[in-house]
Design an enzyme around this catalytic site. Structure first.
Site, PDB file in Angstrom:
ATOM      1  CG  ASP A  45      -2.156   0.764   1.115  1.00 47.54           C
ATOM      2  OD1 ASP A  45      -3.227   0.165   1.294  1.00 47.54           O
ATOM      3  OD2 ASP A  45      -2.109   1.979   0.805  1.00 47.54           O
ATOM      4  CE1 TYR A  74     -12.541   3.585  -7.835  1.00 43.41           C
ATOM      5  CE2 TYR A  74     -14.907   3.582  -8.212  1.00 43.41           C
ATOM      6  CZ  TYR A  74     -13.796   3.027  -7.615  1.00 43.41           C
ATOM      7  OH  TYR A  74     -13.928   1.921  -6.801  1.00 43.41           O
ATOM      8  N   GLY A 127      -5.103   4.487   2.299  1.00 37.00           N
ATOM      9  CA  GLY A 127      -5.027   3.404   3.285  1.00 37.00           C
ATOM     10  C   GLY A 127      -4.343   3.902   4.550  1.00 37.00           C
TER      11      GLY A 127
END
Ligand code: UDP
Length: 318
Positions: A32, A145, A37
């Site tokens: 990550d 997206y 995150g």
């Protein structure tokens, strides 16, 4: 023991996947870049079969040794996030998926792409079956997206067809649960934080737009079944329990016992008016369907939000 890489492993879904695969006996490498995150999501993991690597998967991914599975979950996933990080969102869906697929090919690993109900855009077919091609505005703010994930699906199928990589694609519908960020920006975390902090709930538009919300434990079980399945075509995973956003806001007010009210704010551009998964394929190919009811899932999530808000207050207290 299977050896598995999870990109986006410190995110909301990725961290639940780390937990689940460890309990299923996998050795897990969690990768990550911590853009959206958070290491807190994996801080509880004590296993010596677990490793965290901080890396941005839009750059070449290097993993020593064997890999049996790659789960590609790295991406901003909240509309607020992909508006804030539009280029990173496009890059991780395109370049990041390319790197992860290249690694899967080199290691002869099975590959699972986290795709999304957003590939259906503002759907003209309801509920959405996997065979529907969608209604996406490529140049609108959500296009970064939606189009990245559509490209990621196309690339994944190309690696399957041209290179014989064992690929799976999941189209994930709205999912909620513990480890969503307090300021994630999506409807449920926003409403929960607002209700618990005594702020008014921000419903966008008239609140009549619909979504269908799935509890994270159900989703993770479906993902695991898909990973082990022979399904190479996209599969919807989500809970078909459709409701309006206003109904969700009222349910959260009721369950938290909050006295907050509802403020109606402008609807963001290209916000889908309806969304509900058709899960016939997941039912028949994976024997999967969601089991956790809305109240049960929300109570678990409320408990997590309360605990996190408490901890935050302790940290900020002088
Ligand atoms: N929404 C809302 N208030 C908020 C956040 C979201 O009314 O504070 C609405 C949003 O406009 C959309 C729905 O809730 O219609 C679900 O939004 P979310 O961001 O959770 O995910 P989406 O399904 O749009 O990707």
């Amino acid at each position: 023991m299977p050896r598995t890489l999870i990109t986006g492993g410190a995110g909301f879904l990725g961290s639940h996947l780390c937990d689940h695969l460890l309990t299923k006996g996998h050795e897990v490498i969690c990768m990550d870049n911590l853009l959206t995150g958070n290491e807190n999501n994996i801080a509880h993991i004590r296993s010596d079969k677990f490793a965290f690597v901080k890396h941005d998967v839009t750059n070449y991914i290097e993993v020593d040794g064997r890999l049996d599975y790659i789960l590609h979950f790295a991406s901003p996933a909240s509309p607020d996030d992909y508006l804030q990080f539009p280029i990173q969102t496009l890059k991780v869906g395109s370049l990041g998926t390319h790197k992860a697929l290249g690694l899967a090919k080199a290691k002869k690993a099975a590959f699972l792409l986290a795709s999304t109900s957003e590939v259906y855009g503002d759907p003209l077919v309801h509920p959405q079956k996997e065979s529907y091609w969608g209604n996406v505005n490529p140049v609108g703010p959500r296009g970064v997206y939606d189009e990245a994930k559509r490209f990621a699906e196309a690339l994944t199928m190309a690696y399957h067809r041209a290179h014989g990589v064992d690929t799976k694609i999941v189209r994930i519908f709205n999912t909620y649960g513990p480890r969503m960020r307090l300021k994630d920006g999506r409807a449920i975390p926003n409403f929960l934080r607002q209700a618990l902090e005594g702020e008014n709930l921000t419903v966008y538009g008239d609140g009549n737009q619909t979504r269908s919300f799935c509890y994270v434990a159900d989703l993770v079980e479906g993902l695991y079944r898909l990973l082990l399945s022979g399904c190479n075509e996209p599969v919807n995973l989500g809970n078909p329990n459709e409701m309006t956003i206003e109904e969700m806001a009222r349910k959260i007010l009721q369950l938290t016992g909050s006295r907050s009210r509802i403020d109606y704010l402008p609807l963001p551009q290209d916000d889908p008016k309806v969304r509900q998964p058709d899960i016939a394929n997941a039912r028949s190919y994976l024997g999967w369907e969601p089991r956790v009811g809305l109240e049960e899932g929300l109570r678990e999530t409320i408990a997590y939000f309360k605990k996190t808000l408490e901890l935050q207050k302790t940290w900020t207290r002088p």
